[in-house]
Design an enzyme around this catalytic site. Structure first.
Site, short mmCIF file in Angstrom:
data_model
loop_
_atom_site.label_atom_id
_atom_site.label_comp_id
_atom_site.label_asym_id
_atom_site.label_seq_id
_atom_site.Cartn_x
_atom_site.Cartn_y
_atom_site.Cartn_z
NE ARG A 49 -2.83 -2.44 3.04
CZ ARG A 49 -3.13 -2.87 4.49
NH1 ARG A 49 -3.59 -1.90 5.03
NH2 ARG A 49 -3.31 -4.03 4.64
CG ASP A 103 6.99 3.30 -0.32
OD1 ASP A 103 7.57 2.48 -0.80
OD2 ASP A 103 6.05 2.82 0.79
CG ASP A 106 15.88 -1.14 3.91
OD1 ASP A 106 16.83 -0.70 4.06
OD2 ASP A 106 15.08 -1.81 4.93
CB THR A 107 17.21 -5.11 1.38
OG1 THR A 107 15.98 -5.57 1.04
CG2 THR A 107 17.63 -5.00 3.04
N GLY A 108 16.18 -3.70 -1.28
CA GLY A 108 15.99 -3.96 -2.76
C GLY A 108 15.81 -5.23 -3.01
CG LEU A 111 12.63 -2.49 -7.04
CD1 LEU A 111 11.09 -2.31 -7.45
CD2 LEU A 111 13.26 -1.37 -7.05
CE LYS A 134 15.05 2.74 4.85
NZ LYS A 134 14.47 2.29 6.47
CG ASP A 162 2.70 0.63 7.47
OD1 ASP A 162 3.64 0.46 6.57
OD2 ASP A 162 2.32 -0.30 8.17
NE ARG A 168 -0.47 1.73 4.98
CZ ARG A 168 0.46 1.22 4.63
NH1 ARG A 168 1.54 1.50 3.87
NH2 ARG A 168 0.51 -0.45 4.99
#
Ligand code: 5GP
Length: 182
Positions: A49, A103, A106-108, A111, A134, A162, A168
């Site tokens: 979300r 959004d 982070d670690t990827g 994705l 990040k 969140d 959010r």
């Protein structure tokens, strides 16, 4: 900060990016994407979300015809980026210029998985736009074409992001007190 009372929530430590700063970033990214995708068949895809607030603002900063579509995923197992698609795209993406809107990366690993799924569907091109990055924590080697801002390794909430389903709707990006994060 226009009287937003959640700002006084004891959990919130401070503002990392104000809504005005985020708005400036969104305009910059929107202009870049408009230039790069002129004359192409742009399909924006976001992951529910967290990504929806950014997507809502970003799509209005892009001065091109485009389509919007959504996926939802849930992580399973602890870490490792193992994810399951709980809601797939409604549209076909074969032959289209797909831009995944995130959004935060982070670690990827999330994705990375998502891109491998989308690549199999043979889009004409596949690129990524993230509002926050990040990158210090990156484990997967990912090409990210558009980055709004690099942020330090802190857990953040607001602007779609969140903590246990809350925060959010904060119009800014906030850090939390260390005690909250255990
Ligand atoms: P990754 O797979 O890149 O480690 O994690 C990506 C997802 O984890 C993001 O799309 C987001 O949903 C969540 N995430 C990563 N960092 C943060 C953060 O600082 N705050 C929040 N609320 N979610 C985060």
């Amino acid at each position: 900060m226009s009287g937003y009372h959640a700002f006084h929530d004891p959990v919130i430590e401070g503002v990392l990016y104000s809504s005005e700063e985020i708005a400036d970033i969104v305009v910059r990214l929107g202009k870049q994407i408009t230039e790069d995708y002129r004359g192409r068949d742009l399909a924006l895809i976001t992951v529910l979300r967290g990504g929806y607030v950014f997507l809502a603002d970003l799509c209005r900063a892009i001065d091109l015809p485009l389509s919007l579509d959504f996926m939802a995923i849930s992580a399973y197992g602890a870490g490792g980026g193992a994810v399951r698609i709980t809601k797939d795209l409604d549209d076909q993406i074969e032959g289209r210029d797909v831009l995944v809107v995130e959004d935060i990366i982070d670690t990827g690993l999330t994705l990375n998985y998502l891109l491998s799924v989308l690549r199999q569907r043979k889009p004409a091109s596949l690129a990524v736009c993230t509002l926050f990055d990040k990158d210090i924590r990156r484990l997967a080697d990912l090409p990210i074409e558009y980055v709004g801002a690099r942020i330090p390794d802190r857990f953040v909430v607001g602007y779609g992001m969140d903590l246990g389903g809350r925060y959010r709707n904060l119009p800014f990006l906030a850090t939390l007190h260390d005690e909250v994060m255990g």
